[in-house]
Design a protein around this motif. Structure first.
Motif, PDB file in Angstrom:
ATOM      1  N   GLN A 172       0.903  -1.408  -0.306  1.00  0.00           N
ATOM      2  CA  GLN A 172      -0.005  -0.074   0.494  1.00  0.00           C
ATOM      3  C   GLN A 172       1.107   1.366  -0.345  1.00  0.00           C
ATOM      4  O   GLN A 172       1.024   2.390  -0.770  1.00  0.00           O
ATOM      5  CB  GLN A 172      -1.060  -0.117   1.211  1.00  0.00           C
ATOM      6  N   ARG A 173       2.013   1.272   0.569  1.00  0.00           N
ATOM      7  CA  ARG A 173       2.998   2.148   0.434  1.00  0.00           C
ATOM      8  C   ARG A 173       3.740   2.821  -0.466  1.00  0.00           C
ATOM      9  O   ARG A 173       4.334   4.064  -1.332  1.00  0.00           O
ATOM     10  CB  ARG A 173       3.532   2.421   1.973  1.00  0.00           C
ATOM     11  N   ILE A 174       3.589   2.069  -1.061  1.00  0.00           N
ATOM     12  CA  ILE A 174       4.447   1.946  -2.316  1.00  0.00           C
ATOM     13  C   ILE A 174       3.782   2.377  -3.406  1.00  0.00           C
ATOM     14  O   ILE A 174       3.885   3.251  -4.824  1.00  0.00           O
ATOM     15  CB  ILE A 174       4.873   0.656  -3.053  1.00  0.00           C
ATOM     16  N   ALA A 175       2.507   1.399  -2.787  1.00  0.00           N
ATOM     17  CA  ALA A 175       1.303   1.827  -4.443  1.00  0.00           C
ATOM     18  C   ALA A 175       0.732   3.468  -3.993  1.00  0.00           C
ATOM     19  O   ALA A 175       0.937   4.220  -5.500  1.00  0.00           O
ATOM     20  CB  ALA A 175       0.265   1.311  -4.382  1.00  0.00           C
ATOM     21  N   TYR A 176       0.909   3.815  -3.386  1.00  0.00           N
ATOM     22  CA  TYR A 176       0.427   5.765  -2.576  1.00  0.00           C
ATOM     23  C   TYR A 176       1.227   6.479  -3.052  1.00  0.00           C
ATOM     24  O   TYR A 176       1.700   7.487  -3.486  1.00  0.00           O
ATOM     25  CB  TYR A 176       0.316   5.724  -1.695  1.00  0.00           C
ATOM     26  N   HIS A 177       2.761   5.650  -3.025  1.00  0.00           N
ATOM     27  CA  HIS A 177       4.436   6.914  -3.200  1.00  0.00           C
ATOM     28  C   HIS A 177       3.932   6.347  -4.896  1.00  0.00           C
ATOM     29  O   HIS A 177       4.671   8.255  -5.335  1.00  0.00           O
ATOM     30  CB  HIS A 177       5.450   5.948  -2.902  1.00  0.00           C
ATOM     31  N   LEU A 178       3.566   5.748  -5.272  1.00  0.00           N
ATOM     32  CA  LEU A 178       3.910   6.106  -7.162  1.00  0.00           C
ATOM     33  C   LEU A 178       2.837   6.963  -7.410  1.00  0.00           C
ATOM     34  O   LEU A 178       3.384   7.589  -8.523  1.00  0.00           O
ATOM     35  CB  LEU A 178       4.454   4.499  -7.663  1.00  0.00           C
ATOM     36  N   LEU A 179       1.584   6.804  -6.974  1.00  0.00           N
ATOM     37  CA  LEU A 179       0.368   7.708  -7.281  1.00  0.00           C
ATOM     38  C   LEU A 179       1.229   9.203  -7.283  1.00  0.00           C
ATOM     39  O   LEU A 179       0.759   9.783  -8.111  1.00  0.00           O
ATOM     40  CB  LEU A 179      -0.745   7.119  -6.634  1.00  0.00           C
ATOM     41  N   GLN A 180       1.451   9.071  -6.292  1.00  0.00           N
ATOM     42  CA  GLN A 180       1.408  10.084  -5.370  1.00  0.00           C
ATOM     43  C   GLN A 180       2.947  11.110  -6.205  1.00  0.00           C
ATOM     44  O   GLN A 180       2.416  12.760  -6.102  1.00  0.00           O
ATOM     45  CB  GLN A 180       1.517   9.989  -3.859  1.00  0.00           C
TER      46      GLN A 180
END
Length: 203
Positions: free
Chosen positions: A31-39
């Motif tokens: 979840q952290r990786i996904a948020y980082h990539l998208l944000q």
């Protein structure tokens, strides 16, 4: 009154689930990786997506050693400077890379892409032992060096391969276990020290 949870976009959920296939990445990390990539790094995410797509379409297994390559036969297997009489068996491409980094081996390889694990339903055919047997018996190979890991599965795989090859009069050896280079006996575990004593050699 039960508090409603905020629904997340379907695309985000799919990305989180996709990231969980990576080793060591759990639900929170994904979840952290996904948020980082998208944000913060959408350009990086697009680069990653293109690289994955490109690798999946172009990278295959070498017809001889099963390592990753973009050609039918990899450059290592085609090299005239390699000793074709030696065949080192490893579990993964990462293991092959580690052996190569030692600069002490100049033979050929066979990558199993796994190890025997009956509990997980992984048998001899799943790791290509029929192809290994054909490669080892091609008339060029004089010695097969088993460099599988020293786990229960790795040891079982090495034992199975050794018995399979010995029955066909092919010389088999196993990489040694022992005290690490620069290691002090005081800090070496008892099992490793015991094996080092058993595998001692003359000087």
């Amino acid at each position: 009154m039960k508090k409603e949870t905020l629904p997340s976009p379907k695309g985000l959920d799919q990305l989180v689930q996709a990231l969980r296939v990576l080793p060591g990445v759990g639900p929170r990390s994904a979840q952290r990786i996904a948020y980082h990539l998208l944000q913060y790094d959408r350009d990086g995410a697009e680069t990653l997506a293109r690289a994955l797509e490109g690798a999946l379409s172009s990278v295959r297994r070498c017809a001889k050693c099963h390592n990753f390559t973009e050609e039918e036969v990899c450059s290592l297997c085609r090299s005239p400077r390699r000793d074709a009489s030696l065949l080192c068996v490893v579990e993964t491409p990462a293991d092959l890379a580690m052996v190569e980094q030692t600069l002490s081996y100049s033979g050929m390889y066979f990558v199993l892409m796994g190890r025997l694990s009956p509990l997980d339903g992984i048998g001899p055919r799943d790791i290509g032992l029929d192809r290994l047997l054909a490669r080892a018996g091609d008339g060029e190979v004089r010695e097969v060096i088993l460099a599988t890991n020293f786990t229960n599965e790795g040891e079982a795989t090495a034992h199975y391969i050794a018995e399979m090859l010995r029955s066909r009069d092919i010389k088999v050896s196993r990489i040694a276990r022992g005290v690490p280079l620069g290691g002090e006996l005081e800090y070496v575990d008892a099992g490793t020290l015991s094996q080092a004593l058993l595998d001692r050699r003359g000087i």
